[in-house]
Motif scaffolding. Structure first.
Motif, PDB file in Angstrom:
ATOM      1  N   ARG A 270      40.640  24.137 -38.928  1.00 19.40           N
ATOM      2  CA  ARG A 270      39.928  24.321 -37.656  1.00 19.40           C
ATOM      3  C   ARG A 270      38.489  23.841 -37.759  1.00 19.40           C
ATOM      4  N   LEU A 271      37.826  24.149 -38.874  1.00 15.95           N
ATOM      5  CA  LEU A 271      36.431  23.728 -39.025  1.00 15.95           C
ATOM      6  C   LEU A 271      36.300  22.220 -39.127  1.00 15.95           C
ATOM      7  N   ARG A 273      37.813  20.045 -37.535  1.00 12.65           N
ATOM      8  CA  ARG A 273      37.900  19.453 -36.197  1.00 12.65           C
ATOM      9  C   ARG A 273      36.849  20.011 -35.236  1.00 12.65           C
ATOM     10  N   HIS A 274      36.052  20.976 -35.695  1.00 12.56           N
ATOM     11  CA  HIS A 274      35.122  21.638 -34.773  1.00 12.56           C
ATOM     12  C   HIS A 274      33.764  20.929 -34.786  1.00 12.56           C
ATOM     13  N   TRP A 277      30.496  22.923 -36.452  1.00 11.41           N
ATOM     14  CA  TRP A 277      30.348  23.181 -37.883  1.00 11.41           C
ATOM     15  C   TRP A 277      29.554  22.050 -38.509  1.00 11.41           C
ATOM     16  N   ASP A 307      24.705  27.554 -31.795  1.00 14.31           N
ATOM     17  CA  ASP A 307      25.946  26.952 -32.309  1.00 14.31           C
ATOM     18  C   ASP A 307      26.713  27.938 -33.182  1.00 14.31           C
ATOM     19  N   GLN A 310      28.618  30.448 -30.908  1.00 13.35           N
ATOM     20  CA  GLN A 310      29.794  29.859 -30.274  1.00 13.35           C
ATOM     21  C   GLN A 310      30.880  29.542 -31.294  1.00 13.35           C
ATOM     22  N   LEU A 311      30.460  29.092 -32.478  1.00 11.66           N
ATOM     23  CA  LEU A 311      31.436  28.810 -33.534  1.00 11.66           C
ATOM     24  C   LEU A 311      32.136  30.099 -33.971  1.00 11.66           C
ATOM     25  N   ASP A 314      34.792  30.982 -31.328  1.00 10.78           N
ATOM     26  CA  ASP A 314      35.954  30.084 -31.350  1.00 10.78           C
ATOM     27  C   ASP A 314      36.841  30.342 -32.564  1.00 10.78           C
ATOM     28  N   VAL A 315      36.231  30.532 -33.729  1.00 10.81           N
ATOM     29  CA  VAL A 315      37.014  30.772 -34.946  1.00 10.81           C
ATOM     30  C   VAL A 315      37.770  32.092 -34.851  1.00 10.81           C
ATOM     31  N   HIS A 318      40.767  31.565 -32.625  1.00 16.17           N
ATOM     32  CA  HIS A 318      41.777  30.704 -33.229  1.00 16.17           C
ATOM     33  C   HIS A 318      42.557  31.434 -34.323  1.00 16.17           C
TER      34      HIS A 318
END
Length: 339
Positions: A270-271, A273-274, A277, A307, A310-311, A314-315, A318
């Protein structure tokens, strides 16, 4: 009646001509030197310059004084003098502000480090406020000295200056403390504009720094007004003082049967593609255990606190979605005595 009107028109024409000439000169110099923003900023001084010119012409030109009877009317003469002093103070404040703003603009163009730019912006803003306050105090003091009554009582004021100073110092103790605390913040690099801070458990971004207070914008756009003395007398968190980057952490309470290695691989995929990060650090570890769950902590770095927040959101979404779809038994469940 005709000569006074002609004289006033002549003064107005001379004032407008001087203002227009100075403005055009500054505009041409700014066009020739696009890398020097000072000349363009000095064009803001046109109005106080014109006021100073018209006041000086009324006071200096003897024929105009006779025609307008300024040599006979002490009240009118004094009023024009006060206007001259006020316009000179206004002009000085505009010139100092333009010089400081030009200095900041050149510094921002030459330095790529955001932390150093924020520090300079904070210091320039504080210098502008201090200079403005000094100019106002000096201008008002000079204007007051033009009154004969003020000069008459000058000796008495000097005689009692010691007692008045002690009383004023005691009465303005908090104000003076905030003033010097503001200078310490500006030049001590304690906190800067756009820093992310935590004050009394509330996280926010420093939006404005004055001589007496700081404005902190909270996550829900409320403004927290904090005295500057707070930041030199009490501990607080500054997440961006040295490095604007931040480590985000996600805590998950999971079942003992959770496949930790697979969850770690899912986090890394996931990271990768994020976009938030920064690629510096990441980890997923079991940090604690209880009789019913394990505590899994996922950490990752981001460039800014916004950031990172928000990260983290999202993590978390997911990882929970992955466990819900692939390993629903890994999510904690409340067991009863019959289950």
């Amino acid at each position: 009646m005709l000569w006074p009107l002609i004289s006033l028109l002549a003064i107005a024409a001379a004032t407008l001509a001087i203002g227009w000439t100075v403005d055009q000169t500054l505009q041409r110099i700014a066009a020739r030197q696009p890398g020097a923003p000072l000349w363009a900023l000095l064009r803001r001084c046109r109005i106080p310059l014109q006021l100073a010119v018209v006041s000086a012409l009324l006071l200096v030109a003897r024929p105009l004084r006779r025609i307008l009877h300024l040599h006979q009317d002490e009240g009118a003469h004094h009023l024009v003098l006060l206007c001259l002093l006020a316009s000179l103070g206004w002009l000085t404040a505009r010139v100092v502000s333009a010089a400081l703003e030009a200095l900041l603009g050149r510094y921002e163009n030459r330095v790529d480090d955001p932390a150093r730019v924020q520090r300079m912006r904070t210091q320039i803003g504080m210098l502008r406020r201090v200079a403005g306050a000094v100019i106002v105090v000096v201008t008002v003091a000079v204007m007051l000295l033009t009154f004969s009554a003020m000069r008459t009582v000058g000796a008495g004021l000097l005689a009692s200056a010691g007692v008045i100073g002690i009383v004023a110092g005691i009465a303005a103790q908090n104000t003076l403390g905030n003033f010097f605390a503001g200078l310490q913040i500006a030049f001590g690099d304690i906190v800067r504009i756009d820093d992310t801070v935590v004050v009394d458990g509330q996280q926010g971004t420093v939006e404005e720094i004055t001589l007496s207070y700081l404005v902190v914008r909270l996550w829900d756009y409320r403004r927290l007004i904090v005295p500057v003395s707070y930041f030199v007398s009490k501990p607080f968190e500054n997440w961006t003082r040295r490095d604007p980057g931040l480590l985000a952490a996600v805590l998950l309470h999971l079942d003992h049967s959770t496949p930790v290695d697979e969850l770690r691989a899912t986090l890394r995929a996931r990271l990768d593609r994020h976009p938030l990060w920064d690629g510096a650090e990441w980890a997923l570890q079991v940090t604690d255990t209880t009789p019913s769950t394990i505590l899994v902590r996922a950490t990752m770095t981001a460039r800014t606190p916004e950031d990172a927040a928000q990260l983290r959101f999202d993590v978390r979404e997911h990882l929970i979605a992955h466990l819900r779809d692939e390993h629903p038994g890994a999510l904690p469940r409340v067991r009863t005595g019959d289950s």
